[in-house]
Design a protein around this motif. Structure first.
Motif, mmCIF file in Angstrom:
data_model
loop_
_atom_site.group_PDB
_atom_site.id
_atom_site.type_symbol
_atom_site.label_atom_id
_atom_site.label_comp_id
_atom_site.label_asym_id
_atom_site.label_seq_id
_atom_site.Cartn_x
_atom_site.Cartn_y
_atom_site.Cartn_z
ATOM 1 N N HIS A 68 14.459 30.646 47.250
ATOM 2 C CA HIS A 68 13.476 29.748 47.999
ATOM 3 C C HIS A 68 13.340 28.377 47.419
ATOM 4 O O HIS A 68 13.239 27.816 46.375
ATOM 5 C CB HIS A 68 12.067 30.467 48.282
ATOM 6 N N THR A 69 13.533 27.584 48.894
ATOM 7 C CA THR A 69 13.829 26.266 48.285
ATOM 8 C C THR A 69 12.645 25.578 49.980
ATOM 9 O O THR A 69 12.564 26.417 50.496
ATOM 10 C CB THR A 69 15.718 25.999 48.453
ATOM 11 N N PRO A 70 11.998 24.703 48.867
ATOM 12 C CA PRO A 70 11.085 24.023 50.049
ATOM 13 C C PRO A 70 11.231 23.282 50.692
ATOM 14 O O PRO A 70 13.340 22.919 51.163
ATOM 15 C CB PRO A 70 10.454 22.605 49.361
ATOM 16 N N LEU A 71 11.080 23.191 52.265
ATOM 17 C CA LEU A 71 11.020 23.259 53.790
ATOM 18 C C LEU A 71 10.393 21.774 54.234
ATOM 19 O O LEU A 71 9.041 21.652 53.567
ATOM 20 C CB LEU A 71 11.330 23.972 54.622
ATOM 21 N N GLY A 107 10.752 12.116 65.767
ATOM 22 C CA GLY A 107 12.113 12.375 65.768
ATOM 23 C C GLY A 107 12.595 13.122 65.203
ATOM 24 O O GLY A 107 14.057 13.275 65.517
ATOM 25 N N GLY A 108 11.555 13.547 64.434
ATOM 26 C CA GLY A 108 12.143 15.162 63.568
ATOM 27 C C GLY A 108 12.800 16.239 64.435
ATOM 28 O O GLY A 108 12.376 15.993 65.779
ATOM 29 N N SER A 109 13.755 16.791 63.116
ATOM 30 C CA SER A 109 13.517 18.339 64.390
ATOM 31 C C SER A 109 13.715 19.724 63.856
ATOM 32 O O SER A 109 14.351 20.653 63.743
ATOM 33 C CB SER A 109 15.419 18.328 64.373
ATOM 34 N N GLY A 110 12.262 19.709 62.925
ATOM 35 C CA GLY A 110 11.451 20.569 62.764
ATOM 36 C C GLY A 110 12.028 20.559 60.783
ATOM 37 O O GLY A 110 12.728 19.386 60.394
ATOM 38 N N SER A 111 11.399 21.719 60.064
ATOM 39 C CA SER A 111 11.343 21.497 58.333
ATOM 40 C C SER A 111 12.916 21.657 57.818
ATOM 41 O O SER A 111 13.882 22.616 58.533
ATOM 42 C CB SER A 111 10.803 22.268 58.199
#
Length: 149
Positions: free
Chosen positions: A48-51, A131-135
């Protein structure tokens, strides 16, 4: 239900809210056995990779710049691109929420969501305000943040 605390003007300095969130998670210590094991930093092996949200990516990019780097290079072994040659995190004080809440099984696993749900909501609210689009996965998120300036 907890309501996330809103920043008055997050575009002025989103790092203030990120620092506040990270400080709050530090005040909520749960039993951990992490002694810089870095097993969780080897994403391919850990599976897994951190989001990161946009605010986290901007803050991590600040840490990358402070370390003297301008860009990330993929690690040849699939490990975190933020690991230094000595095997330690080069942006430790700027490390993302996922790293702070120890998603590493060896260190005790992920913090139970009920202990950090309000902080996750704050990260998500800041992401929306910025204005981000989520993790997004760590490398893509930080690379995009580095490209902004």
């Amino acid at each position: 239900m907890l309501t996330p605390r809103r920043m008055k003007n997050p575009k002025a300095d989103p790092h203030i809210e990120i620092k506040a969130i990270y400080a709050e998670v530090e005040r909520r210590p749960l039993p951990r056995q992490c002694a810089m094991r870095t097993g969780c930093c080897h994403f391919r092996l850990a599976g897994h990779t951190p989001l990161l949200t946009r605010g986290e990516a901007l803050y991590a990019a600040q840490g990358v710049r402070a370390s003297g780097r301008k860009a990330l290079k993929p690690h040849p072994d699939g490990a975190c691109p933020l690991l230094g040659r000595d095997g330690r995190c080069t942006i430790y004080t700027h490390r993302p929420f996922g790293c702070r809440t120890h998603f590493c099984a060896e260190a005790g696993g992920m913090y139970p969501r009920k202990h950090v749900a309000d902080l996750i909501q704050r990260l998500e609210a800041l992401d929306e305000q910025l204005g981000g689009s989520g993790s997004r996965p760590l490398e893509a998120a930080v690379s995009a943040a580095l490209a902004e300036k």
